[in-house]
Structures are given as structure tokens and as C-alpha cells.
Motif scaffolding. Sequence first.
Motif, PDB file in Angstrom:
ATOM      1  N   MET A 115     -10.595   6.264  44.820  1.00  0.00           N
ATOM      2  CA  MET A 115      -9.705   5.145  44.694  1.00  0.00           C
ATOM      3  C   MET A 115     -10.343   3.948  45.373  1.00  0.00           C
ATOM      4  O   MET A 115     -10.889   4.042  46.455  1.00  0.00           O
ATOM      5  N   ALA A 116     -10.224   2.835  44.724  1.00  0.00           N
ATOM      6  CA  ALA A 116     -10.832   1.616  45.246  1.00  0.00           C
ATOM      7  C   ALA A 116     -10.035   1.102  46.426  1.00  0.00           C
ATOM      8  O   ALA A 116      -8.823   1.247  46.488  1.00  0.00           O
ATOM      9  N   ASP A 117     -10.761   0.516  47.374  1.00  0.00           N
ATOM     10  CA  ASP A 117     -10.106  -0.054  48.548  1.00  0.00           C
ATOM     11  C   ASP A 117      -9.828  -1.530  48.265  1.00  0.00           C
ATOM     12  O   ASP A 117     -10.487  -2.416  48.786  1.00  0.00           O
ATOM     13  N   ASP A 118      -8.869  -1.744  47.381  1.00  0.00           N
ATOM     14  CA  ASP A 118      -8.457  -3.100  47.051  1.00  0.00           C
ATOM     15  C   ASP A 118      -6.936  -3.178  47.098  1.00  0.00           C
ATOM     16  O   ASP A 118      -6.253  -2.191  47.375  1.00  0.00           O
ATOM     17  N   LYS A 119      -6.406  -4.332  46.829  1.00  0.00           N
ATOM     18  CA  LYS A 119      -4.954  -4.518  46.936  1.00  0.00           C
ATOM     19  C   LYS A 119      -4.206  -3.580  46.004  1.00  0.00           C
ATOM     20  O   LYS A 119      -3.217  -2.976  46.408  1.00  0.00           O
ATOM     21  N   GLN A 120      -4.654  -3.408  44.796  1.00  0.00           N
ATOM     22  CA  GLN A 120      -3.965  -2.532  43.849  1.00  0.00           C
ATOM     23  C   GLN A 120      -3.988  -1.079  44.347  1.00  0.00           C
ATOM     24  O   GLN A 120      -2.993  -0.375  44.284  1.00  0.00           O
ATOM     25  N   GLY A 121      -5.100  -0.629  44.884  1.00  0.00           N
ATOM     26  CA  GLY A 121      -5.204   0.734  45.401  1.00  0.00           C
ATOM     27  C   GLY A 121      -4.273   0.950  46.581  1.00  0.00           C
ATOM     28  O   GLY A 121      -3.616   1.991  46.686  1.00  0.00           O
ATOM     29  N   ARG A 122      -4.208  -0.020  47.469  1.00  0.00           N
ATOM     30  CA  ARG A 122      -3.305   0.088  48.612  1.00  0.00           C
ATOM     31  C   ARG A 122      -1.845   0.076  48.167  1.00  0.00           C
ATOM     32  O   ARG A 122      -1.017   0.819  48.690  1.00  0.00           O
ATOM     33  N   ASP A 123      -1.520  -0.777  47.175  1.00  0.00           N
ATOM     34  CA  ASP A 123      -0.146  -0.815  46.650  1.00  0.00           C
ATOM     35  C   ASP A 123       0.227   0.519  46.000  1.00  0.00           C
ATOM     36  O   ASP A 123       1.339   1.020  46.199  1.00  0.00           O
ATOM     37  N   ASP A 124      -0.686   1.095  45.234  1.00  0.00           N
ATOM     38  CA  ASP A 124      -0.422   2.389  44.589  1.00  0.00           C
ATOM     39  C   ASP A 124      -0.197   3.477  45.651  1.00  0.00           C
ATOM     40  O   ASP A 124       0.708   4.304  45.520  1.00  0.00           O
TER      41      ASP A 124
ATOM     42  N   ALA B  68       0.865   3.069  48.720  1.00  0.00           N
ATOM     43  CA  ALA B  68       2.148   2.811  49.378  1.00  0.00           C
ATOM     44  C   ALA B  68       3.298   3.271  48.491  1.00  0.00           C
ATOM     45  O   ALA B  68       4.274   3.854  48.982  1.00  0.00           O
ATOM     46  N   ASP B  69       3.189   3.044  47.191  1.00  0.00           N
ATOM     47  CA  ASP B  69       4.233   3.495  46.264  1.00  0.00           C
ATOM     48  C   ASP B  69       4.355   5.015  46.271  1.00  0.00           C
ATOM     49  O   ASP B  69       5.464   5.554  46.264  1.00  0.00           O
ATOM     50  N   ARG B  70       3.228   5.721  46.275  1.00  0.00           N
ATOM     51  CA  ARG B  70       3.253   7.177  46.302  1.00  0.00           C
ATOM     52  C   ARG B  70       3.857   7.681  47.615  1.00  0.00           C
ATOM     53  O   ARG B  70       4.632   8.642  47.619  1.00  0.00           O
ATOM     54  N   GLU B  71       3.530   7.032  48.699  1.00  0.00           N
ATOM     55  CA  GLU B  71       4.093   7.434  49.995  1.00  0.00           C
ATOM     56  C   GLU B  71       5.601   7.199  50.014  1.00  0.00           C
ATOM     57  O   GLU B  71       6.356   8.030  50.516  1.00  0.00           O
ATOM     58  N   ASP B  72       6.052   6.087  49.438  1.00  0.00           N
ATOM     59  CA  ASP B  72       7.492   5.827  49.358  1.00  0.00           C
ATOM     60  C   ASP B  72       8.193   6.907  48.544  1.00  0.00           C
ATOM     61  O   ASP B  72       9.265   7.379  48.910  1.00  0.00           O
ATOM     62  N   GLU B  73       7.600   7.323  47.451  1.00  0.00           N
ATOM     63  CA  GLU B  73       8.181   8.371  46.606  1.00  0.00           C
ATOM     64  C   GLU B  73       8.221   9.701  47.356  1.00  0.00           C
ATOM     65  O   GLU B  73       9.227  10.424  47.298  1.00  0.00           O
ATOM     66  N   ARG B  74       7.154  10.043  48.078  1.00  0.00           N
ATOM     67  CA  ARG B  74       7.142  11.281  48.854  1.00  0.00           C
ATOM     68  C   ARG B  74       8.218  11.244  49.937  1.00  0.00           C
ATOM     69  O   ARG B  74       8.885  12.253  50.190  1.00  0.00           O
ATOM     70  N   GLN B  75       8.417  10.094  50.565  1.00  0.00           N
ATOM     71  CA  GLN B  75       9.447   9.959  51.593  1.00  0.00           C
ATOM     72  C   GLN B  75      10.829  10.183  50.986  1.00  0.00           C
ATOM     73  O   GLN B  75      11.667  10.879  51.559  1.00  0.00           O
ATOM     74  N   ARG B  76      11.102   9.600  49.820  1.00  0.00           N
ATOM     75  CA  ARG B  76      12.392   9.803  49.152  1.00  0.00           C
ATOM     76  C   ARG B  76      12.603  11.274  48.816  1.00  0.00           C
ATOM     77  O   ARG B  76      13.694  11.819  48.996  1.00  0.00           O
ATOM     78  N   GLU B  77      11.558  11.955  48.356  1.00  0.00           N
ATOM     79  CA  GLU B  77      11.658  13.385  48.047  1.00  0.00           C
ATOM     80  C   GLU B  77      11.971  14.204  49.296  1.00  0.00           C
ATOM     81  O   GLU B  77      12.784  15.133  49.253  1.00  0.00           O
TER      82      GLU B  77
END
Length: 110
Positions: A1-10, A12-21
Motif C-alpha cells: 500500500m502506498a504511503d500517500d493520503k489515499q492509502g492513509r484514508d483507506d 483509517a476507514d478499515r480501522e473504523d469499520e473494525r472498531q464498529r464490528e
Amino acid sequence: MADDKQGRDDQADREDERQREREVEEARTRGDEKEPVGDDPRGRLGDLDGALGSHDYPVTTDELVEAYGDYELETRDGERSLEGVLSGTEDQVFDSADDVRRRVLGLIDR
């Protein structure tokens, strides 16, 4: 995964989903737990609370069972009679209603 803004946003989104689960799973687990019993002695001791307030002291465990053994108390496992709660204890003397309340609440909180 690239270390750019889109990669960091993706990420963070996955971490948010794991937290909700995790939160949903914890809520499901808590759904199996028994409801906590209230802290209000009057609610937990029911009619016994008032009877203890008007009783003459000192009083023994045996005398309490004789007088109020059929009174129902709210415990973590449902309702139990005062006689059932005190049946496994030794006879002792109580000097006040508060002494009895503390002893009974201590027994039903086990």
C-alpha cells in the motif's frame, strides 16, 4: 500500500469499520449478561425493609427467620426468601435494622 493520503484514508476507514464490528460484538456478548441488581436497599429488600425498620432490637437470625422468613428478596439470580438467604449462616445477634440490611445485602450480593 502506498504511503500517500489515499492509502492513509483507506487504512483509517478499515480501522473504523473494525472498531464498529468490535463494538457490535461486545454489545451481543453483554446481551447475555444478567441485569445488574439495583443499589437501593428498599427495592432489593422489598417489604422486608419497612418491617425491619419497625422491629424491636436486638434480634437474632433465628428470630428474623421466624418473623420474616417468607419475605421475598431480589437477588442476582432472581427472588429468594429471607429464610433461604439466611439458611446457611450461623445464628447471630443484630443490634439494628441497618445491621440486618448490611448482612442480608452482603449475602445476596455474593
